[in-house]
Scaffold this active site. Structure first.
Site, mmCIF file in Angstrom:
data_model
loop_
_atom_site.group_PDB
_atom_site.id
_atom_site.type_symbol
_atom_site.label_atom_id
_atom_site.label_comp_id
_atom_site.label_asym_id
_atom_site.label_seq_id
_atom_site.Cartn_x
_atom_site.Cartn_y
_atom_site.Cartn_z
ATOM 1 N N HIS A 122 0.871 -1.174 0.000
ATOM 2 C CA HIS A 122 0.000 0.000 0.000
ATOM 3 C C HIS A 122 0.916 1.235 0.000
ATOM 4 O O HIS A 122 2.027 1.188 0.527
ATOM 5 C CB HIS A 122 -0.828 -0.053 1.289
ATOM 6 C CG HIS A 122 -1.909 0.964 1.406
ATOM 7 N ND1 HIS A 122 -1.667 2.267 1.784
ATOM 8 C CD2 HIS A 122 -3.256 0.878 1.234
ATOM 9 C CE1 HIS A 122 -2.819 2.933 1.833
ATOM 10 N NE2 HIS A 122 -3.800 2.113 1.497
ATOM 11 N N ASP A 199 3.288 -4.727 7.848
ATOM 12 C CA ASP A 199 2.067 -3.936 7.766
ATOM 13 C C ASP A 199 0.895 -4.903 7.928
ATOM 14 O O ASP A 199 0.590 -5.684 7.027
ATOM 15 C CB ASP A 199 2.022 -3.224 6.403
ATOM 16 C CG ASP A 199 0.705 -2.510 6.161
ATOM 17 O OD1 ASP A 199 -0.232 -2.689 6.964
ATOM 18 O OD2 ASP A 199 0.613 -1.778 5.152
ATOM 19 N N GLN A 202 -4.236 -5.376 6.843
ATOM 20 C CA GLN A 202 -5.202 -6.299 6.239
ATOM 21 C C GLN A 202 -5.134 -7.704 6.819
ATOM 22 O O GLN A 202 -5.804 -8.610 6.323
ATOM 23 C CB GLN A 202 -5.002 -6.359 4.710
ATOM 24 C CG GLN A 202 -5.236 -5.050 3.998
ATOM 25 C CD GLN A 202 -6.693 -4.587 4.044
ATOM 26 O OE1 GLN A 202 -7.612 -5.351 4.365
ATOM 27 N NE2 GLN A 202 -6.926 -3.317 3.729
ATOM 28 N N LYS A 225 -10.147 -0.803 10.762
ATOM 29 C CA LYS A 225 -10.281 -1.963 9.872
ATOM 30 C C LYS A 225 -10.613 -3.232 10.663
ATOM 31 O O LYS A 225 -10.859 -4.278 10.076
ATOM 32 C CB LYS A 225 -9.001 -2.170 9.069
ATOM 33 C CG LYS A 225 -8.766 -1.061 8.025
ATOM 34 C CD LYS A 225 -7.592 -1.392 7.138
ATOM 35 C CE LYS A 225 -7.057 -0.190 6.393
ATOM 36 N NZ LYS A 225 -7.891 0.219 5.274
ATOM 37 N N CYS A 393 -4.711 2.461 -3.670
ATOM 38 C CA CYS A 393 -3.480 2.973 -3.040
ATOM 39 C C CYS A 393 -2.323 2.001 -3.244
ATOM 40 O O CYS A 393 -1.515 1.786 -2.330
ATOM 41 C CB CYS A 393 -3.667 3.243 -1.557
ATOM 42 S SG CYS A 393 -4.817 4.568 -1.243
HETATM 43 N N1 PLP Z 1 -1.644 -0.814 4.612
HETATM 44 C C1 PLP Z 1 -2.564 -1.564 3.999
HETATM 45 C C2 PLP Z 1 -2.188 -2.930 3.480
HETATM 46 C C3 PLP Z 1 -3.852 -1.065 3.817
HETATM 47 O O1 PLP Z 1 -4.769 -1.825 3.199
HETATM 48 C C4 PLP Z 1 -4.155 0.225 4.310
HETATM 49 C C5 PLP Z 1 -5.491 0.810 4.099
HETATM 50 O O2 PLP Z 1 -6.251 0.399 3.265
HETATM 51 C C6 PLP Z 1 -3.166 0.953 4.959
HETATM 52 C C7 PLP Z 1 -1.918 0.395 5.094
HETATM 53 C C8 PLP Z 1 -3.428 2.315 5.507
HETATM 54 O O3 PLP Z 1 -4.313 2.250 6.583
HETATM 55 P P1 PLP Z 1 -4.865 3.571 7.251
HETATM 56 O O4 PLP Z 1 -5.459 4.390 6.161
HETATM 57 O O5 PLP Z 1 -5.880 3.074 8.229
HETATM 58 O O6 PLP Z 1 -3.725 4.248 7.916
#
Ligand code: PLP
Length: 434
Positions: A122, A199, A202, A225, A393
């Site tokens: 992401h 990270d 997900q 999430k 993203c």
């Molecule tokens: N990393 C992953 C794999 C994501 O899917 C997302 C959000 O969709 C993020 C990071 C960013 O999360 P946040 O917008 O809650 O900071």
């Protein structure tokens, strides 16, 4: 007992209508809906407890502090960290990664050092590292992806040099649903004495996570999430790393003593938590974690796996369907049916794959052309079906797939087979309109 009927009663939003259709919410990868227990805990805290945390001598402040700090303990238990001082509250995964990128960069990164990320990150796990590389004159190295939608671990091993300082990798792809072998990724990095950030945005909502078992050095996730409120997230870090990192933001809470001559910093985790925390959100996050724990993360995983498998089987029966990732479910004549504009992506979704999670990205062709994901998403919305469209993203991943975007359906603990049927039916109806 995993009773969808009972579970869905906890989420009032799921019974609302959109454009006169029952809402079918399949955008859980972006954010999940909140159970009553979470919302009520927030209302109750604002009505009955609200006071700023820490330092307060009065009753309410102490009560709010206790809720806030017991939430930290709840997060610790949920991801099985060794100590609650390894749990930093942030605004979400994005802030967690920015925090680490800044502070790790300050402490350990010099010109020509290298940071490894993967193709399927992401933007939150790319851009903060690019910014840090720019500040420090360091270099980003990228783990390539195979045509199966998995990380190329042989290539990964080749990326290490004595300049490698950190590996940053997503646990689960928010586009493909690929569950990366993060334990192995960590082991390989540790053989080179390189720490790893996972990270977990997900993964935490969908499966049990044990940071000690993974042995990762840092782990980030977002509250919203995992059925919790917006504006709160977590950075886990091993104490021996966090101890060696300088603070991120300055202000109240993160200090021990301040004078104009010299300021000393607080102990963990407060050193990294400047200013008033969102203590209502941290408490509500703990309630959300209680909620999913009571259902059982294993049960949630099983339910979502079944639903995903069912959805893949149904979606693949739609003529012109291309699914990205989840290759073991793909049809063998997929490549043959691809028009030339989609040829670079034909291989995705082809061979036997990796394990995958509750996310399905797809495109549909009609008369040799892809229906634009935005059109598909908009028309599905008119049928009450909420999906996400675009690059999610993850533009570097889209470039690798050779497409500008996809439609993404992502499942949560409350989704049903009927909702998958509604999606499949909705797609068929949209195809007819073109
Ligand atoms: N990393 C992953 C794999 C994501 O899917 C997302 C959000 O969709 C993020 C990071 C960013 O999360 P946040 O917008 O809650 O900071």
């Amino acid at each position: 007992m995993y009773s969808l009927q009972d579970i869905r009663k906890d989420f009032p939003i799921l019974s609302r209508k959109v454009y006169n259709h029952p809402l079918v919410y399949l955008d859980n990868g972006a954010t999940t809906q909140k159970p009553k227990q979470v919302v009520e805990a927030m209302v109750d805290e604002y009505y009955n407890v609200n006071a700023n945390v820490h330092r307060g001598v009065h009753f309410l402040s102490q009560q709010a502090t206790e809720l806030h700090e017991s939430s930290r303990e709840a997060v610790r238990a949920f991801i099985n960290a060794r100590s609650s001082s390894e749990i930093l509250f942030t605004r979400g995964t994005t802030e967690s990664i920015n925090l680490l990128a800044f502070t790790f960069g300050e402490a350990f990164i010099h010109a020509d050092d290298e940071i490894i990320v993967s193709t399927m990150e992401h933007h939150s796990n790319i851009v903060p590292w690019q910014m840090m590389c720019q500040r420090k004159g360091a270099i980003l190295r990228v783990i390539p992806m195979t045509n199966l939608g998995t990380l190329d671990l042989d290539a990964y091993q080749q990326l290490f040099s004595d300049k490698t300082k950190l590996v940053c990798c997503t646990h689960v792809s928010n586009v493909l649903g690929t569950i990366n072998p993060v334990g192995q990724i960590v082991r390989i990095a540790h053989q080179h004495n390189v720490p790893v950030l996972i990270d977990g945005a997900q993964s935490v909502p969908h499966m049990p996570v044990d940071v000690q078992a993974l042995d990762c050095d840092f782990f980030a996730f977002s509250g919203h999430k995992v059925y919790g409120p917006t504006g709160v997230g977590v950075l886990y870090g091993k104490e021996n790393w966090l101890d060696r990192l300088p603070p991120y933001q300055g202000g109240g809470e993160m200090i021990q003593n301040v004078s104009f001559e010299k300021t000393t910093y607080n102990t963990l985790p407060y050193k990294f938590e400047a200013g008033t925390p969102d203590y209502v959100a941290t408490h509500a996050l703990a309630i959300a974690l209680d909620y999913v724990s009571a259902l059982g993360m294993e049960q949630i995983f099983q339910h979502e796996q079944q639903l995903t498998r069912y959805a893949l089987d149904q979606l693949q029966q739609i003529e012109g369907m291309t699914i990205f990732g989840h290759a073991s479910h793909s049809t063998s004549d997929l490549a043959a049916s691809m028009p030339s504009q989609g040829s670079t992506s034909a291989a995705f979704g082809h061979e036997t794959l990796c394990s995958s999670d509750a996310v399905i990205s797809f495109l549909v062709q009609k008369d040799g052309h892809y229906i634009h994901p935005l059109d598909l998403g908009t028309l599905l919305d008119r049928l009450g079906i909420a999906v996400r469209t675009g690059h999610h993203c993850a533009e570097p991943l889209m470039n690798r797939l050779g497409i500008p975007g996809t439609v993404r359906a992502s499942f949560g603990l409350y989704n049903t087979v009927d909702e998958v049927d509604a999606l499949v039916d909705g797609i068929r109806r949209v195809i007819q309109m073109f």
